[in-house]
Write a protein that holds these residues in place. Structure first.
Motif, PDB file in Angstrom:
ATOM      1  N   GLU A 114       0.804  -1.214   0.000  1.00  0.00           N
ATOM      2  CA  GLU A 114       0.000   0.000   0.000  1.00  0.00           C
ATOM      3  C   GLU A 114       0.841   1.268   0.000  1.00  0.00           C
ATOM      4  OE1 GLU A 114      -3.898   1.800   2.355  1.00  0.00           O
ATOM      5  OE2 GLU A 114      -2.803   0.076   3.160  1.00  0.00           O
ATOM      6  N   THR A 115       2.019   1.222   0.571  1.00  0.00           N
ATOM      7  CA  THR A 115       2.848   2.418   0.663  1.00  0.00           C
ATOM      8  C   THR A 115       4.022   2.314  -0.316  1.00  0.00           C
ATOM      9  OG1 THR A 115       4.137   1.416   2.457  1.00  0.00           O
ATOM     10  CG2 THR A 115       2.271   2.801   3.063  1.00  0.00           C
ATOM     11  N   PRO A 116       4.425   3.419  -0.931  1.00  0.00           N
ATOM     12  CA  PRO A 116       5.579   3.395  -1.837  1.00  0.00           C
ATOM     13  C   PRO A 116       6.860   3.020  -1.111  1.00  0.00           C
ATOM     14  CG  PRO A 116       4.285   5.422  -2.089  1.00  0.00           C
ATOM     15  CD  PRO A 116       3.793   4.737  -0.853  1.00  0.00           C
ATOM     16  N   ILE A 117       7.840   2.572  -1.873  1.00  0.00           N
ATOM     17  CA  ILE A 117       9.145   2.230  -1.309  1.00  0.00           C
ATOM     18  C   ILE A 117       9.795   3.478  -0.733  1.00  0.00           C
ATOM     19  CG2 ILE A 117      11.454   1.383  -1.907  1.00  0.00           C
ATOM     20  CD1 ILE A 117      10.164  -0.439  -3.920  1.00  0.00           C
ATOM     21  N   ALA A 118      10.546   3.291   0.332  1.00  0.00           N
ATOM     22  CA  ALA A 118      11.140   4.412   1.050  1.00  0.00           C
ATOM     23  C   ALA A 118      12.040   5.257   0.149  1.00  0.00           C
ATOM     24  CB  ALA A 118      11.955   3.899   2.241  1.00  0.00           C
ATOM     25  N   THR A 119      12.038   6.552   0.401  1.00  0.00           N
ATOM     26  CA  THR A 119      12.864   7.486  -0.361  1.00  0.00           C
ATOM     27  C   THR A 119      14.340   7.256  -0.044  1.00  0.00           C
ATOM     28  OG1 THR A 119      11.101   9.132  -0.246  1.00  0.00           O
ATOM     29  CG2 THR A 119      13.309   9.914  -0.820  1.00  0.00           C
ATOM     30  N   PRO A 120      15.221   7.214  -1.044  1.00  0.00           N
ATOM     31  CA  PRO A 120      16.647   7.023  -0.772  1.00  0.00           C
ATOM     32  C   PRO A 120      17.236   8.237  -0.057  1.00  0.00           C
ATOM     33  CG  PRO A 120      16.300   7.543  -3.085  1.00  0.00           C
ATOM     34  CD  PRO A 120      14.947   7.342  -2.480  1.00  0.00           C
ATOM     35  N   LEU A 121      18.315   8.016   0.654  1.00  0.00           N
ATOM     36  CA  LEU A 121      18.966   9.106   1.358  1.00  0.00           C
ATOM     37  C   LEU A 121      19.520  10.127   0.375  1.00  0.00           C
ATOM     38  CD1 LEU A 121      20.907   7.096   4.095  1.00  0.00           C
ATOM     39  CD2 LEU A 121      18.782   8.400   4.375  1.00  0.00           C
ATOM     40  N   PRO A 122      19.462  11.411   0.693  1.00  0.00           N
ATOM     41  CA  PRO A 122      19.999  12.442  -0.213  1.00  0.00           C
ATOM     42  C   PRO A 122      21.483  12.219  -0.493  1.00  0.00           C
ATOM     43  CG  PRO A 122      18.678  13.435   1.535  1.00  0.00           C
ATOM     44  CD  PRO A 122      18.859  11.999   1.917  1.00  0.00           C
ATOM     45  N   ASN A 123      21.861  12.308  -1.755  1.00  0.00           N
ATOM     46  CA  ASN A 123      23.258  12.141  -2.147  1.00  0.00           C
ATOM     47  C   ASN A 123      23.455  12.938  -3.436  1.00  0.00           C
ATOM     48  OD1 ASN A 123      25.711  11.016  -3.389  1.00  0.00           O
ATOM     49  ND2 ASN A 123      25.629   9.536  -1.703  1.00  0.00           N
ATOM     50  N   ALA A 124      24.133  14.079  -3.336  1.00  0.00           N
ATOM     51  CA  ALA A 124      24.290  14.984  -4.474  1.00  0.00           C
ATOM     52  C   ALA A 124      25.051  14.325  -5.616  1.00  0.00           C
ATOM     53  CB  ALA A 124      24.993  16.264  -4.032  1.00  0.00           C
ATOM     54  N   THR A 125      26.078  13.529  -5.299  1.00  0.00           N
ATOM     55  CA  THR A 125      26.890  12.895  -6.341  1.00  0.00           C
ATOM     56  C   THR A 125      26.074  11.879  -7.127  1.00  0.00           C
ATOM     57  OG1 THR A 125      28.890  13.184  -4.999  1.00  0.00           O
ATOM     58  CG2 THR A 125      28.968  11.571  -6.793  1.00  0.00           C
ATOM     59  N   LEU A 126      25.360  11.025  -6.426  1.00  0.00           N
ATOM     60  CA  LEU A 126      24.547  10.030  -7.107  1.00  0.00           C
ATOM     61  C   LEU A 126      23.358  10.666  -7.822  1.00  0.00           C
ATOM     62  CD1 LEU A 126      24.518   7.037  -4.578  1.00  0.00           C
ATOM     63  CD2 LEU A 126      25.849   7.298  -6.683  1.00  0.00           C
ATOM     64  N   GLU A 127      22.830  11.753  -7.265  1.00  0.00           N
ATOM     65  CA  GLU A 127      21.718  12.440  -7.926  1.00  0.00           C
ATOM     66  C   GLU A 127      22.160  13.004  -9.273  1.00  0.00           C
ATOM     67  OE1 GLU A 127      17.858  13.186  -8.218  1.00  0.00           O
ATOM     68  OE2 GLU A 127      18.693  12.413  -6.336  1.00  0.00           O
ATOM     69  N   GLU A 128      23.380  13.581  -9.293  1.00  0.00           N
ATOM     70  CA  GLU A 128      23.905  14.107 -10.547  1.00  0.00           C
ATOM     71  C   GLU A 128      24.161  12.979 -11.541  1.00  0.00           C
ATOM     72  OE1 GLU A 128      25.127  16.695 -13.424  1.00  0.00           O
ATOM     73  OE2 GLU A 128      24.184  17.162 -11.493  1.00  0.00           O
ATOM     74  N   ALA A 129      24.689  11.848 -11.053  1.00  0.00           N
ATOM     75  CA  ALA A 129      24.921  10.698 -11.922  1.00  0.00           C
ATOM     76  C   ALA A 129      23.599  10.128 -12.437  1.00  0.00           C
ATOM     77  CB  ALA A 129      25.693   9.619 -11.167  1.00  0.00           C
ATOM     78  N   PHE A 130      22.578  10.179 -11.601  1.00  0.00           N
ATOM     79  CA  PHE A 130      21.264   9.678 -11.994  1.00  0.00           C
ATOM     80  C   PHE A 130      20.696  10.490 -13.159  1.00  0.00           C
ATOM     81  CE2 PHE A 130      16.637   9.362 -11.545  1.00  0.00           C
ATOM     82  CZ  PHE A 130      16.479   7.988 -11.469  1.00  0.00           C
ATOM     83  N   ARG A 131      20.850  11.789 -13.110  1.00  0.00           N
ATOM     84  CA  ARG A 131      20.401  12.644 -14.205  1.00  0.00           C
ATOM     85  C   ARG A 131      21.269  12.443 -15.451  1.00  0.00           C
ATOM     86  NH1 ARG A 131      19.527  16.473  -9.897  1.00  0.00           N
ATOM     87  NH2 ARG A 131      21.614  17.311 -10.245  1.00  0.00           N
ATOM     88  N   LEU A 132      22.575  12.222 -15.236  1.00  0.00           N
ATOM     89  CA  LEU A 132      23.503  12.056 -16.348  1.00  0.00           C
ATOM     90  C   LEU A 132      23.195  10.800 -17.159  1.00  0.00           C
ATOM     91  CD1 LEU A 132      26.106  12.937 -17.843  1.00  0.00           C
ATOM     92  CD2 LEU A 132      27.394  11.566 -16.172  1.00  0.00           C
ATOM     93  N   HIS A 133      22.870   9.725 -16.482  1.00  0.00           N
ATOM     94  CA  HIS A 133      22.643   8.439 -17.157  1.00  0.00           C
ATOM     95  C   HIS A 133      21.185   8.227 -17.546  1.00  0.00           C
ATOM     96  CE1 HIS A 133      26.697   6.827 -16.539  1.00  0.00           C
ATOM     97  NE2 HIS A 133      26.673   7.420 -15.359  1.00  0.00           N
ATOM     98  N   GLY A 134      20.360   9.233 -17.357  1.00  0.00           N
ATOM     99  CA  GLY A 134      18.968   9.097 -17.759  1.00  0.00           C
ATOM    100  C   GLY A 134      18.225   8.001 -17.036  1.00  0.00           C
TER     101      GLY A 134
END
Length: 421
Positions: A114-134
């Motif tokens: 019923e509930t969505p999976i927990a939000t990952p911990l904030p990480n600026a480096t991985l967030e930038e990589a996530f946007r980079l790799h689409g």
């Protein structure tokens, strides 16, 4: 001064209305809006260009064709189309009631999350990589590089990445509720539409779609069937911004726009007969697909695969054979011989061809599923996929695995979510 501005505004509106409802655009040669008016003295609403026009016309007691006596013909009015908006609100409200009081308890019985999976911990480096790799998980070498840079294990990086992929996506229960509502409506709309059209001659012979045009009688059951379908398509446009966001969101918007435009155009100049055939053909396959997805959610893999096969066969027959070779063929090569050519007729055929192009595009996706099942023995994850990685007891997330049972079912959910409407 105020009177002058008011008069100018009124004149401008009247001029625009007469320009928009130009007979040379909307109607065939030698046909005027007067030909679509109700019997004299019946009262009612204004016609698009002024004058008296009963929005429902005079009711034909015997349900005949209405090609002769004007007093026995029910002619639809463009003002009837406004009823589609309150019907859309009613259908949307019924959907909310269904999801809350029927689908929600049934989903809980099947232990859907019923509930969505927990939000990952904030990480600026991985967030930038996530946007980079689409949003695509990088190869193992890049994963090792990010892990070394952040002093994490590769498993922790993969876990963060997959949780980030699911951020904002609805829960399994929400998916089940949305699909169950579409299944119920599509099932009811198809069989009720088939019941309404069964005794209508144009269901079996498309030449009747043009007989006695434009003064074709519209029985009350066809009148309601058409407007309820219009209300549902309007509610689908509203729900697109609320429901699960698909990768084929643009294609679905084009599909809904083309369908609603076809319904409005055909209603406005009384081409409803050919419009009912388009609706019935589209309703034929939709509930089979939604049923297959429900079976997949409930882990009934054999049932799901069987429903998928039926869905694929019906799609091919109705949308790649009947639709182009009976409906489009009738409008492009037969109708104009009776009613003549006019601008709206070109637009109408253009929208029908737009739907056919979408049918071919989506059928290619269906064939891809079959090829993967037959020749590869597995389903490769598609970039349209909205399926969720499964949860394990080790780190909470694992990658999609190859499936050996329920292949068609899994692919249906992964690739065919937007297909159908």
């Amino acid at each position: 001064m105020d009177w002058s501005l008011s008069s100018l505004s009124s004149l401008s509106f009247l001029a625009f209305r007469r320009w928009f409802w130009s007979e040379s655009f909307w109607l065939p040669p030698n046909v005027t809006w007067k030909d679509l008016e109700s019997p004299i003295g019946s009262g009612g609403a204004e016609s698009p260009v002024g004058g008296d026009w009963d929005p429902h016309g005079a009711r034909d007691s015997d349900g005949g064709d209405g090609g002769g006596d004007r007093s026995t013909v029910t002619i639809p009015s463009v003002y009837d189309l406004w009823l589609g908006f309150p019907l859309a609100v009613v259908l949307f409200g019924l959907r909310l009631l269904w999801e809350r009081y029927v689908a929600h308890p049934v989903g809980l019985l099947h232990n859907f999350r019923e509930t969505p999976i927990a939000t990952p911990l904030p990480n600026a480096t991985l967030e930038e990589a996530f946007r980079l790799h689409g949003k695509t998980l990088p190869d193992h070498g890049k994963i090792l590089g990010y892990a070394k840079q952040l002093d994490l294990t590769p498993r922790q990086v993969e876990r963060w990445w997959r949780r980030r992929q699911l951020l904002g996506k609805p829960s399994q229960l929400q998916r089940f509720k949305e699909t169950s509502w579409r299944f119920v409506f599509y099932l009811c709309s198809f069989w009720s539409g088939l019941y309404v059209l069964w005794d209508k001659p144009w269901l079996w012979e498309t030449n009747y779609c043009w007989q006695n045009y434009p003064r074709q009688h519209v029985p009350s059951d066809v009148w309601w069937y058409y407007l309820i379908e219009l209300g549902f398509y309007l509610s689908l446009v509203l729900s697109l911004f609320r429901d699960i966001r698909r990768k084929d969101f643009r294609e679905m918007m084009i599909h809904h726009f083309a369908t609603i435009s076809l319904m409005v155009l055909s209603w406005s100049n009384n081409m409803i007969r050919i419009g009912t055939l388009v609706l019935c053909i589209h309703d034929t396959v939709d509930y089979w697909m939604e049923g297959a997805k429900l079976a997949n959610y409930c882990k009934y893999n054999r049932l799901c695969n069987g429903l998928f096969v039926v869905f694929t066969v019906l799609w091919f027959v109705t949308r790649l054979i009947i639709f182009p070779f009976r409906i489009i063929h009738s409008t492009m090569f037969k109708g104009h011989l009776v009613v003549g050519m006019f601008p709206m007729y070109y637009l109408y055929n253009g929208l029908l061809c737009t739907l056919q192009v979408l049918h071919v595009v989506w059928f290619c996706m269906i064939l891809r599923v079959f090829c993967q099942c037959l020749f590869l023995g597995k389903i490769e994850k598609d970039n349209r996929s909205d399926t969720e990685p499964e949860i394990d007891s080790d780190d909470g997330m694992v990658a999609h695995s190859n499936v050996t049972d329920g292949d068609a079912a899994m692919a249906m959910t992964a690739q065919g979510v937007g297909i159908g409407r």
